[in-house]
Design a protein around this motif. Structure first.
Motif, mmCIF file in Angstrom:
data_model
loop_
_atom_site.group_PDB
_atom_site.id
_atom_site.type_symbol
_atom_site.label_atom_id
_atom_site.label_comp_id
_atom_site.label_asym_id
_atom_site.label_seq_id
_atom_site.Cartn_x
_atom_site.Cartn_y
_atom_site.Cartn_z
ATOM 1 N N ILE A 46 7.632 -34.776 -85.869
ATOM 2 C CA ILE A 46 7.683 -35.260 -84.501
ATOM 3 C C ILE A 46 7.497 -36.762 -84.477
ATOM 4 N N ASP A 47 8.541 -37.447 -84.039
ATOM 5 C CA ASP A 47 8.445 -38.895 -83.912
ATOM 6 C C ASP A 47 8.584 -39.325 -82.453
ATOM 7 N N ASP A 48 9.073 -38.430 -81.609
ATOM 8 C CA ASP A 48 9.137 -38.672 -80.176
ATOM 9 C C ASP A 48 9.187 -37.330 -79.468
ATOM 10 N N VAL A 49 8.866 -37.338 -78.199
ATOM 11 C CA VAL A 49 8.872 -36.115 -77.411
ATOM 12 C C VAL A 49 9.710 -36.364 -76.168
ATOM 13 N N ASN A 50 10.744 -35.549 -75.997
ATOM 14 C CA ASN A 50 11.593 -35.619 -74.824
ATOM 15 C C ASN A 50 11.159 -34.488 -73.886
ATOM 16 N N ALA A 87 3.497 -40.638 -80.958
ATOM 17 C CA ALA A 87 3.682 -39.190 -81.107
ATOM 18 C C ALA A 87 3.594 -38.765 -82.568
ATOM 19 N N ARG A 88 4.082 -39.589 -83.463
ATOM 20 C CA ARG A 88 4.045 -39.258 -84.891
ATOM 21 C C ARG A 88 2.604 -39.087 -85.367
ATOM 22 N N GLN A 89 1.720 -39.974 -84.914
ATOM 23 C CA GLN A 89 0.305 -39.877 -85.280
ATOM 24 C C GLN A 89 -0.369 -38.702 -84.568
ATOM 25 N N LEU A 90 -0.085 -38.547 -83.283
ATOM 26 C CA LEU A 90 -0.737 -37.493 -82.503
ATOM 27 C C LEU A 90 -0.397 -36.100 -83.019
ATOM 28 N N PHE A 91 0.855 -35.903 -83.387
ATOM 29 C CA PHE A 91 1.268 -34.568 -83.814
ATOM 30 C C PHE A 91 1.038 -34.318 -85.299
#
Length: 140
Positions: A46-50, A87-91
């Motif tokens: 996950i690098d971004d969330v749409n 998002a990359r860090q959070l996920f």
């Protein structure tokens, strides 16, 4: 949705399910070869969330999904101990660690801890004991 946790409220269960759904949506977008490669390298996908796409795929209201996502981001930041919005860090937070964080910070968990430790269970002492237990439970 994972409903086997008696410690979580319906809203918390939905936040947890949303985190799993976001991961699954991203996972399903990838070709099988890429999935295998990422699984072998323990790469985070996950690098971004749409959220519009997630809302459409889950047939959910975007507004409520956005609010739930922002609450989930706050939880993940607390687990990581940082204020990052990446998002990359959070996920990178494993789903089990997120679930553990939510359980450990739930009122039901606090209540069970108070009962197990034999505190007086009047409402006033219960409320004061929750504050004590919560202060002690932040060492994840």
């Amino acid at each position: 949705m994972n409903t086997n946790s008696i410690y979580l409220t319906l809203a918390e269960k939905e936040k947890y399910a949303l985190s799993l759904d976001i991961t699954n949506v991203k996972w399903d977008e990838l070709p099988v070869k890429k999935r295998i490669s990422m699984a072998r390298q323990v790469d985070y996908l996950i690098d971004d969330v749409n959220l519009k796409q997630v809302a459409a795929l889950l047939d959910r209201n975007y507004g409520s999904l956005y609010n739930m996502y922002m609450s989930m981001v706050g939880d993940l930041q607390a687990v990581l101990g940082t204020d990052t919005d990446d998002a990359r860090q959070l996920f990178k937070v494993p789903s089990d660690a997120y679930h553990f964080y939510m359980v450990k910070n739930s009122d039901v968990y606090d209540f069970v801890q108070i009962l197990l430790h034999g505190f007086n269970v009047s409402f006033q002492s219960f409320w004061e004991s929750i504050k004590v237990v919560r202060r002690q439970s932040y060492d994840i």
